[in-house]
Scaffold this motif. Structure first.
Motif, PDB file in Angstrom:
ATOM      1  N   LEU A   1       0.825  -1.212   0.000  1.00 18.90           N
ATOM      2  CA  LEU A   1       0.000   0.000   0.000  1.00 18.90           C
ATOM      3  C   LEU A   1       0.855   1.255   0.000  1.00 18.90           C
ATOM      4  O   LEU A   1       0.551   2.238  -0.677  1.00 18.90           O
ATOM      5  CB  LEU A   1      -0.890  -0.025   1.237  1.00 18.90           C
TER       6      LEU A   1
ATOM      7  N   LEU B   1       1.793   2.983  -3.132  1.00 20.97           N
ATOM      8  CA  LEU B   1       0.843   3.815  -3.861  1.00 20.97           C
ATOM      9  C   LEU B   1       0.884   5.260  -3.388  1.00 20.97           C
ATOM     10  O   LEU B   1       0.204   6.116  -3.916  1.00 20.97           O
ATOM     11  CB  LEU B   1      -0.590   3.273  -3.676  1.00 20.97           C
ATOM     12  N   ALA B   2       1.673   5.524  -2.350  1.00 19.12           N
ATOM     13  CA  ALA B   2       1.654   6.865  -1.761  1.00 19.12           C
ATOM     14  C   ALA B   2       3.002   7.541  -1.809  1.00 19.12           C
ATOM     15  O   ALA B   2       3.213   8.513  -1.115  1.00 19.12           O
ATOM     16  CB  ALA B   2       1.196   6.768  -0.308  1.00 19.12           C
ATOM     17  N   GLU B   3       3.891   7.030  -2.684  1.00 22.45           N
ATOM     18  CA  GLU B   3       5.291   7.380  -2.487  1.00 22.45           C
ATOM     19  C   GLU B   3       5.650   8.841  -2.407  1.00 22.45           C
ATOM     20  O   GLU B   3       6.282   9.267  -1.474  1.00 22.45           O
ATOM     21  CB  GLU B   3       6.219   6.724  -3.507  1.00 22.45           C
TER      22      GLU B   3
ATOM     23  N   TYR C   1       3.690  11.699  -2.508  1.00 26.13           N
ATOM     24  CA  TYR C   1       2.812  12.790  -2.066  1.00 26.13           C
ATOM     25  C   TYR C   1       2.970  13.041  -0.582  1.00 26.13           C
ATOM     26  O   TYR C   1       2.790  12.164   0.231  1.00 26.13           O
ATOM     27  CB  TYR C   1       1.353  12.461  -2.399  1.00 26.13           C
TER      28      TYR C   1
ATOM     29  N   SER D   1       1.304  14.633   2.412  1.00 28.45           N
ATOM     30  CA  SER D   1      -0.029  15.114   2.700  1.00 28.45           C
ATOM     31  C   SER D   1       0.002  16.522   3.257  1.00 28.45           C
ATOM     32  O   SER D   1       0.724  16.812   4.201  1.00 28.45           O
ATOM     33  CB  SER D   1      -0.705  14.181   3.689  1.00 28.45           C
TER      34      SER D   1
ATOM     35  N   VAL E   1      -5.006   8.977  -5.280  1.00 31.59           N
ATOM     36  CA  VAL E   1      -4.720   7.732  -4.575  1.00 31.59           C
ATOM     37  C   VAL E   1      -3.608   7.949  -3.566  1.00 31.59           C
ATOM     38  O   VAL E   1      -3.686   7.515  -2.418  1.00 31.59           O
ATOM     39  CB  VAL E   1      -4.335   6.615  -5.572  1.00 31.59           C
ATOM     40  N   GLU E   2      -2.595   8.675  -4.004  1.00 23.93           N
ATOM     41  CA  GLU E   2      -1.473   8.929  -3.105  1.00 23.93           C
ATOM     42  C   GLU E   2      -1.931   9.704  -1.877  1.00 23.93           C
ATOM     43  O   GLU E   2      -1.562   9.391  -0.753  1.00 23.93           O
ATOM     44  CB  GLU E   2      -0.391   9.711  -3.844  1.00 23.93           C
ATOM     45  N   ARG E   3      -2.744  10.716  -2.081  1.00 23.23           N
ATOM     46  CA  ARG E   3      -3.234  11.512  -0.950  1.00 23.23           C
ATOM     47  C   ARG E   3      -4.058  10.667  -0.006  1.00 23.23           C
ATOM     48  O   ARG E   3      -3.955  10.770   1.217  1.00 23.23           O
ATOM     49  CB  ARG E   3      -4.124  12.651  -1.463  1.00 23.23           C
TER      50      ARG E   3
ATOM     51  N   VAL F   1      -3.974   7.389   0.408  1.00 26.33           N
ATOM     52  CA  VAL F   1      -3.145   6.428   1.117  1.00 26.33           C
ATOM     53  C   VAL F   1      -2.332   7.137   2.191  1.00 26.33           C
ATOM     54  O   VAL F   1      -2.222   6.656   3.325  1.00 26.33           O
ATOM     55  CB  VAL F   1      -2.218   5.664   0.141  1.00 26.33           C
ATOM     56  N   ALA F   2      -1.789   8.285   1.841  1.00 23.29           N
ATOM     57  CA  ALA F   2      -0.998   9.031   2.829  1.00 23.29           C
ATOM     58  C   ALA F   2      -1.852   9.355   4.042  1.00 23.29           C
ATOM     59  O   ALA F   2      -1.409   9.232   5.190  1.00 23.29           O
ATOM     60  CB  ALA F   2      -0.445  10.301   2.194  1.00 23.29           C
ATOM     61  N   ARG F   3      -3.086   9.768   3.803  1.00 24.29           N
ATOM     62  CA  ARG F   3      -3.999  10.081   4.915  1.00 24.29           C
ATOM     63  C   ARG F   3      -4.251   8.845   5.766  1.00 24.29           C
ATOM     64  O   ARG F   3      -4.235   8.903   7.000  1.00 24.29           O
ATOM     65  CB  ARG F   3      -5.327  10.608   4.357  1.00 24.29           C
ATOM     66  N   SER F   4      -4.473   7.712   5.099  1.00 24.10           N
ATOM     67  CA  SER F   4      -4.786   6.503   5.859  1.00 24.10           C
ATOM     68  C   SER F   4      -3.565   6.023   6.642  1.00 24.10           C
ATOM     69  O   SER F   4      -3.697   5.497   7.742  1.00 24.10           O
ATOM     70  CB  SER F   4      -5.328   5.408   4.938  1.00 24.10           C
TER      71      SER F   4
END
Lengths: 422, 83, 393
Positions: free
Chosen positions: A409, A412-414, A416, A418, C301-303, C305-308
């Motif tokens: 998982l 998928l967030a590499e 960014y 937040s 999607v990245e945002r 996932v980052a939040r989660s």
């Protein structure tokens, strides 16, 4: 996230097509990288060849790629696309960005599995599957193996396994002898010599044509396989079943990138260019064609990506010849109708979600079946059951969603970061 | 004598030659069942090339790893789903 | 006949006395075989009405098939709460009849508070729910950690709502449609409706379907068939993981979810994780207007996932099998459109449910159908009437 050096030509897949493409692109002066999720060059068909060195053709090309100095990004799994000119991939839990001018997809093929009662038992593997396991260290000495299904791959697998000490109790080809003989007699000299050599390596192995598996028996693993020739049935005790019914293109990455895919094949023009700018495709994903065709398509794609269209064109006649051979091969080993009838109601079709043939049969589309039964929604993303559903029910199973294969998982967030403060 | 690699499978140590996959190590250690399917059926590797996901096991605490695509490393801890 | 009907309301028409010689072929024609259309079909059919449902694709193939199936009570407005609550009770009534494939599980919701300010919100919610007779539990930091050990340390606490459930929507929609068909509902799939009025439907192949009333339950496509419906598609992303049984016990939502759902039009994400009966996790949520394709947007999607990962760092190593998108049908006031079209007699609207279509499908059907039959609706229908956006004649 690691950002790799941008290259002129990025090749996905280090099998014959990928190697050939990389060689030609490099020889034409391009900066080239090759990506593969396996630990070494070779893809499936030339797996472990650098270590074993038994295939002269492989040795030739492996030597050639070695001399180009092209880097192999090994153990690297493509995740998806960030946009034109950039892919993301995962390696050892880290994400890397792969930027390129041209992309060549040489993602190869996988085996076609047709379900029959007991096919999910441990010990039942693909033909290439068991071979890959043995190359990966599975001890096979003294183990009884039945090799069944269809196609020349079975012969190569049987020969290899026997050389490694397996006891091949039976080599069962579903195509009838008549068709195979006619095909063998039509072979050009070069191919005929190869066929004779292969035959010789199989001396002493019990072979039958025109027969196929019906059920695999055993409690926690396979203990015997029942086969039929359409008239009578008999059982062969075994420790492993190496069973494959031919190959299916790995078209999914191409589809994710927006390339046009029809009938499970990536559409390419005469220089192997797909319908997406700067993206080429070579080898099995354009249509199953074996090593020779893969090498030619790879060379053409590599030359085209390097702008050497003139040189690429000179390979067209050889590619045409290879295609004719493939067409003849397909006819010889085409799958008989009985193979569509092997699954019983309770036979699992979707292994990831344990969806049976009986549960799927009433549906009229892949999408409806997926939504209602979860068939094709497991980790294999329909790679195993999609081709089955196509064969058994006639559904077109061509939808694809990212990631191209399951990834962590976090991958998928590499990049960014937040902006939402917690 | 080529160096061998020692890893633990369900807590028991096993030595394997280099370039051996976790999947092959599991079979060497006499484990035909790698995991159980959704309805509890025993499953083992099918495709051998990382596509079918039937060979998934837990490696060093991380679940759902394809054992056929992972080479054995010294000291690795492998767990099957142990029903 | 006693009891309130639509007669007194803008656009309402009493269909009870409609049937006569040469009467239309159906009592009702419904456009849309999603969960709302299916629920309406079942509700009408159980009352003996002759119903046709038309959809261009599959049962439950639109937003119904794309979203998380969370049967939840949201308290962002009294009207929203009333609708959710009523519908949740209806789901609970049928829970035992649902087949295993619906995966209905009353696992409860855990609203997660990140700081003291959000804990105040937790306590406020607890009071509001209590007023409505809904049992909830305020958990402090330790209580939250015990209930959901995989949430990160340092969160302030949470509100546990044990009565909320999760469900698998496509199979639920199919179940509703199967019940409807048992009562004689006809289903026409693969047919595209190009026009609809209060008297029937026009199909793309030229066929005309006559009906005493029609229901537009076409979700995001509803405005194409009924001009002026204030529906905007609001894109969402979801990710499904491999199986990790016991990793998450409740449907987890950050308190900021409501801000995301009902706040500005800007793109937003909110922590939202659902455990499925299979042990797979559904990870959401995201909201965007102005995206017209169903393509996955990697930055969103990245945002998401980052939040989660901020709430549940352990998610990082889980295997993500697939990402996909869907369009919610959103209205300006976040309440659905349920009821008669004020200008077009015979045309009824049942859409605009944004992210609560699964929850409120059953109540939507009842609120639509009860007035038609002269039965008093269980809750006031006024807040949901399409007339609030469409001028009366």
């Amino acid at each position: 996230m690691v950002t790799e050096q941008p290259v002129d030509v990025l090749v996905i897949g280090a099998g014959p097509a990928g190697i050939a493409a990389a060689c030609e692109a490099a020889a034409s002066g391009c900066a080239v990288s090759v990506v593969d999720d396996n630990p070494d060059w070779g893809g499936q068909i030339w797996r472990a060849q650098r270590r074993e060195g038994t295939e002269p053709q492989a040795a030739l090309w492996l030597d050639r790629i070695g001399r180009t100095g092209v880097q192999l990004l090994r153990g690297t799994q493509v995740v998806g696309s960030k946009g034109p000119g950039e892919l993301t991939a995962e390696r050892e839990g880290e994400i890397c960005s792969l930027r390129y001018g041209k992309l060549i997809l040489a993602t190869g093929a996988r085996e076609l599995f047709l379900p029959f009662p007991g096919w999910t038992l441990p010990g039942v593997m693909g033909a290439g599957g068991l071979q890959a396991m043995v190359k990966g260290g599975l001890p096979i000495v003294g183990r009884r193996v039945v090799v069944a299904g269809s196609g020349p791959l079975l012969l190569a697998v049987a020969a290899y396994l026997r050389k490694r000490g397996a006891e091949i109790t039976l080599l069962a080809e579903q195509a009838p002898t008549g068709r195979i003989m006619r095909f063998a007699l039509s072979l050009p000299m070069s191919k005929a010599r190869q066929a004779v050599a292969l035959k010789r390596s199989l001396l002493g192995i019990r072979q039958k044509n025109g027969c196929w598996p019906v059920t695999a028996e055993g409690s926690d693993q396979i203990e015997s396989l029942t086969l039929t020739n359409g008239r009578r049935r008999w059982s062969e005790p075994c420790d492993y079943l190496a069973c494959g019914f031919g190959l299916v293109p790995n078209w999914e990455l191409a589809a994710l990138l927006g390339c046009d895919v029809r009938g499970g094949r990536v559409r390419v023009d005469d220089v192997q260019a797909t319908t997406v700018a700067d993206v080429y495709c070579a080898g099995e994903p354009t249509g199953i064609g074996g090593v020779d065709l893969a090498l030619l398509e790879g060379q053409i794609a590599g030359l085209a990506a390097a702008g050497r269209i003139d040189k690429a064109r000179r390979l067209f006649p050889q590619r045409e010849k290879a295609r004719k051979f493939v067409a003849a091969l397909d006819r010889a080993f085409s799958l008989r109708d009985e193979l569509r009838e092997l699954a019983a109601c309770e036979t699992i079709v979707c292994r990831c979600e344990d969806v049976t043939h009986g549960a799927l049969r009433p549906f009229t589309s892949w999408r409806d079946a997926k939504l209602q039964t979860r068939c094709g929604m497991g980790p294999c993303q329909g790679r195993i059951c999609g081709p089955v559903a196509n064969m058994l029910y006639g559904w077109s199973c061509e939808s694809v969603r990212p990631p191209v294969l399951p990834v962590a998982l976090s991958s998928l967030a590499e990049t960014y970061k937040s902006r939402d403060k917690l | 004598m080529p160096p061998s690699i020692t890893l633990a499978i369900n807590g028991r140590p096993i030595s394997v030659p280099p370039d051996c996959t976790i999947a092959s190590a599991l079979m060497r250690s006499g484990v035909p069942t790698f995991r159980h399917s959704v309805t509890g059926q025993p499953r083992g590797p099918l495709c051998g090339m990382g596509i079918c996901f039937e060979c998934r096991v837990t490696i060093n605490g991380v679940a759902q790893q394809r054992s056929c695509q992972t080479l054995c490393g010294e000291g690795m801890e492998v767990e099957t789903d142990g029903h | 006949m006693s009891g309130p009907t639509y007669d007194g309301l803008p656009g309402g028409r009493d269909i009870r006395t409609e049937r006569q010689a040469g009467s239309p072929s159906y009592d009702a024609a419904i456009v849309g075989a999603g969960i709302v259309g299916a629920a309406c079909a079942r509700a009408l059919a159980e009352e003996g009405r002759r119903v046709l449902v038309v959809d261009s694709h599959l049962v439950g193939g639109g937003a119904t098939g794309a979203g998380m199936g969370h049967v939840v009570v949201m308290d962002d407005s009294p009207a929203q709460m009333a609708l959710n609550r009523y519908s949740q009770l209806l789901w609970n009534e049928v829970a035992d009849e649902l087949p295993a494939g619906c995966e209905f599980e009353t696992c409860g919701t855990m609203w997660v508070a990140a700081d003291d300010e959000e804990m105040d919100e937790v306590r406020r919610k607890h009071a509001v729910f209590a007023e409505q007779g809904i049992e909830t539990f305020v958990l402090d930091r330790r209580g939250l950690h015990e209930a959901e050990p995989n949430l990160r340390d340092g969160l302030a606490g949470g509100l546990r709502v044990p009565g909320d459930s999760v469900i698998y929507p496509p199979v639920a929609a199919r179940w509703l449609m199967d019940r409807a068909r048992e009562h004689g509902v006809e289903l026409l799939l693969g047919a595209t409706v190009v026009e609809m009025d209060g008297r029937g439907l026009q199909l793309s192949d030229g066929r005309r379907i006559e009906a005493a009333m029609t229901i537009n339950a076409a979700g995001n496509l509803a405005p194409q068939l009924t001009a002026g419906l204030p529906i905007r598609p609001r894109k969402g992303h979801l990710i499904i993981t491999d199986r990790y049984p016991g990793f998450v016990h409740h449907q987890l939502l950050e308190l900021g979810y409501l801000k995301s759902a009902h706040g500005s039009d800007a793109d937003s994400v909110a922590f939202n994780v659902q455990p499925r009966k299979t042990g797979q996790l559904l990870i959401g949520s995201s909201r965007q207007f102005d995206s017209e394709t169903l393509d996955v947007d990697p930055p969103m999607v990245e945002r998401m996932v980052a939040r989660s990962l901020q709430y549940m760092p352990g998610l990082a190593k889980l295997s993500a099998i697939r990402t996909w998108t869907g369009f919610r049908a959103a209205t300006p006031d976040s309440l659905p459109l349920i009821g008669p079209h004020p200008q077009i007699p015979g045309l009824y609207i049942a859409t605009g449910h944004e992210g609560l279509g699964i929850t409120t499908s059953l109540a939507t059907a009842r609120l639509l159908v009860d007035p038609l039959l002269g039965r008093p609706p269980a809750i006031p229908v006024e807040p949901y009437l399409p007339a609030r956006f469409l001028p009366a004649t």
